[in-house]
Write an enzyme that holds these catalytic residues in place. Structure first.
Site, short mmCIF file in Angstrom:
data_model
loop_
_atom_site.label_atom_id
_atom_site.label_comp_id
_atom_site.label_asym_id
_atom_site.label_seq_id
_atom_site.Cartn_x
_atom_site.Cartn_y
_atom_site.Cartn_z
CD GLU A 143 -2.65 -0.99 2.64
OE1 GLU A 143 -3.41 -1.92 2.87
OE2 GLU A 143 -2.51 -0.01 3.41
CB CYS A 158 2.54 7.23 3.70
SG CYS A 158 2.99 5.98 4.91
CB CYS A 165 6.06 -5.69 9.20
SG CYS A 165 7.29 -4.84 10.23
CB CYS A 169 4.01 -2.76 16.32
SG CYS A 169 5.76 -2.47 15.97
CB CYS A 172 1.04 -2.00 13.52
SG CYS A 172 1.39 -1.95 11.75
CB CYS A 396 -0.53 0.97 7.90
SG CYS A 396 0.85 0.38 6.95
S1 SF4 Z 1 4.36 -0.36 13.14
FE1 SF4 Z 1 3.68 -2.07 11.84
S2 SF4 Z 1 4.80 -1.86 9.91
FE2 SF4 Z 1 5.84 -0.58 11.47
S3 SF4 Z 1 7.41 -1.90 12.35
FE3 SF4 Z 1 5.62 -2.16 13.67
S4 SF4 Z 1 4.50 -3.92 12.79
FE4 SF4 Z 1 5.99 -3.24 11.25
#
Ligand code: SF4
Length: 413
Positions: A143, A158, A165, A169, A172, A396
Site C-alpha cells: 500500500e 507514505c 513486516c 507491533c 499495527c 496501514c
Molecule cells: S508499526 Fe507495523 S509496519 Fe511498522 S514496524 Fe511495527 S509492525 Fe511493522
C-alpha cells in the site's frame, strides 16, 4: 500479545560472547549491522527482469545505468539523457524521449523497460486522502498513501519498504501480516513515481515551485531499516537534483528503533527521523513494540541524541499512538517529557485507528488533549494527528488484507 517477529533475534544473539578479548561497543554495532544486512538479503526481491528478458531501468543508480549503456555498446552519457526522461519527465515510453534518436529508442525498447507497479486498487477518501494497492511482477502487493495538507496545495506520500513486516507491533495491522519479502529499489521509487502519475505531476517541479506531492514519509508497511540498502538507494534516486529532486528536508524515515542502523541512516542520507515510541517504560514497550526487547528505550534515545543533523530546526519526531488506558495517562506524559530531555524533539500524538480484531480502543479526546498539553507545556510541539481517510480502510495494511480476502473469496481467476 503477538510474539516477537522472526527477525527480531535474541538479546543473546545480539551480543555474542567472546572467550578472548571482549568486543568493543563499536565492534558489536558493526557485527549487528552486518547481521541485519545479511538477514535483509534473505528476503531479497526477485530480479528486476521481465519474463521476456528486458530489464527494468527504474531503480538503477546513475553508475549502474551508465554501465548498462556501455554493455549495449553506447556511450555512458546516454545514462544522463535517460535519467532526465525517467526521473525528471516521468516518461515510461522510449519513443516519447525526443532527444534520443529513433534507432536508439528502438534498441532501448528491445532490451529495457521503464517500469511502474500495476494499480490493483485506488481509493480516494472524502477528505481527499488517496490510497493505492500496488502489485509487483511476482504478484506481491503493498500500500501507498497520499495525505494532502488540508490548508495548502501540498502533501506527503507514505511509502512502504517491505511486503508485510517482522515486527508484530500490537497496534499495527501490518504487524499481523508476516514478512514475505523486502521491496527492491525500483519498487520503493516506483511507488512515488506511480503516485505522481496518478496526479499528473510531471515533469518534476523546479526548486521553489510548489509541489502537490511535496514530502515523503517512509512510514508505510515494513521497517525501512530492516531493508536499509534498497531504501537508501531509492531515497538517493529520489533526492537526485537532476531527477525527482526532492530535498532531504522533505523526507522523513520512520523506524521502530533499529538502533544499529540509525547512525548510518543519518550519516548517509541525512533525512528526517521519526521514531515509533508509543510507550515510556521498557515493560510496556516490550509488549507494544516488541523490537524494544533488542533495543530498549535508553539505547534508542541515545541513538536519537547522536542522530546527525538533529537540531531545533530539524527535530526528531516521536510517534505516540494513543491507546485508551494503556499508555495515555498524565503520568506517562510527564515521563515522556523527562525521557526526551536534551533531544530536539516533536511528539506526534496519533489517536489509534481501530481495525477489525485490534486489541485496543482509541483514547478519549479529552485524555489525548491532556496528554498533549503536558508535553506542550514542557516546550515540545505535540500536534494531535487528525484521523485521515477513515472511509477508505485507512489502517496501514488494511486495504491489502481486504483485497486478498476478496480475491480468495472470488476463487482462482
Ligand atoms: S508499526 Fe507495523 S509496519 Fe511498522 S514496524 Fe511495527 S509492525 Fe511493522
Amino acid at each position: 500479545m503477538p510474539g516477537r517477529g522472526a527477525d527480531a533475534g535474541t538479546a543473546a544473539g545480539r551480543h555474542p560472547v567472546s572467550e578472548a578479548a571482549p568486543a568493543s561497543e563499536a565492534d558489536l554495532s558493526a557485527q549487528e549491522r552486518e547481521r541485519i544486512l545479511a538477514k535483509a538479503a534473505l528476503f531479497a526481491p526477485p530480479p528486476a527482469t521481465l519474463p521476456d528478458g528486458r530489464r527494468d531501468l527504474v531503480g538503477l543508480s546513475r553508475e549502474e545505468l551508465a554501465a548498462e549503456m556501455v554493455a549495449i555498446g553506447e556511450k555512458p552519457f546516454r545514462a544522463n539523457q535517460l535519467w532526465h526522461w525517467i526521473y525528471h519527465q516521468g516518461v515510461t515510453d522510449f519513443a516519447a524521449m525526443p532527444t534520443i534518436a529513433k534507432p536508439m529508442q528502438a534498441k532501448l525498447a528491445e532490451r529495457f523497460v521503464v517500469g511502474r507497479p500495476e494499480v490493483t486498487a485506488e481509493q480516494t477518501s472524502e477528505d481527499t486522502t488517496r490510497k493505492w494497492l500496488f502489485r509487483w511482477r511476482d504478484g506481491q502487493q503493498v500500500e501507498t498513501v497520499y495525505i494532502p495538507d488540508r490548508q495548502e496545495d501540498r502533501g506527503a506520500v507514505c511509502i512502504s519498504t517491505q511486503v508485510g513486516c517482522t515486527l508484530s507491533c500490537t497496534f499495527c495491522h501490518t504487524g499481523t501480516q508476516k514478512l514475505v519479502r523486502n521491496l527492491g529499489t525500483a519498487e520503493i521509487v516506483g511507488q512515488f513515481m506511480a503516485a505522481r502519475d496518478s496526479y499528473g505531476e510531471w515533469p518534476s517541479p523546479k526548486d521553489g515551485t510548489p509541489r502537490l506531492l511535496s514530502n515523503i514519509v517512509v512510514m508505510g508497511m515494513g521497517e525501512p531499516l530492516y531493508n536499509y540498502e534498497a531504501t537508501a538507494k531509492a531515497l538517493k534516486i529520489i533526492m537526485d537534483h537532476e531527477g525527482i529532486g526532492l530535498s532531504r528536508r522533505r523526507i522523513t524515515l520512520s523506524t521502530s528503533g533499529v538502533v544499529p542502523m540509525m547512525d548510518r541512516c543519518g550519516q548517509e542520507l541525512g533525512v528526517g527521523l521519526a521514531v515509533s515510541l508509543h510507550a515510556v517504560t521498557n515493560e510496556l514497550r516490550n509488549e507494544i513494540v516488541p523490537l524494544n526487547r533488542n533495543y530498549p528505550i535508553e539505547e534508542l534515545l541515545a541513538a536519537c541524541r547522536r542522530y546527525p543533523g538533529a537540531s531545533n530546526a530539524r527535530r526528531i519526531t516521536f510517534e505516540y499512538v494513543m491507546l485508551r488506558g494503556v499508555n495515555d495517562s498524565e503520568a506517562e506524559a510527564r515521563e515522556l517529557v523527562r525521557l526526551l530531555k536534551g533531544i530536539p524533539a516533536k511528539v506526534n500524538l496519533i489517536p489509534f485507528n481501530p481495525w477489525p480484531g485490534s486489541p485496543y480502543l482509541t483514547s478519549r479526546t479529552e485524555q489525548v488533549q491532556r496528554f498533549a498539553d503536558i508535553v506542550m507545556d514542557a516546550g515540545y510541539s505535540s500536534p494531535i494527528r487528525r484521523p485521515r481517510g477513515r472511509d477508505i480502510l485507512a489502517a496501514c495494511g488494511q486495504l491489502k488484507t481486504e483485497s486478498e480476502r476478496a480475491r480468495k473469496k472470488a476463487g482462482p481467476a
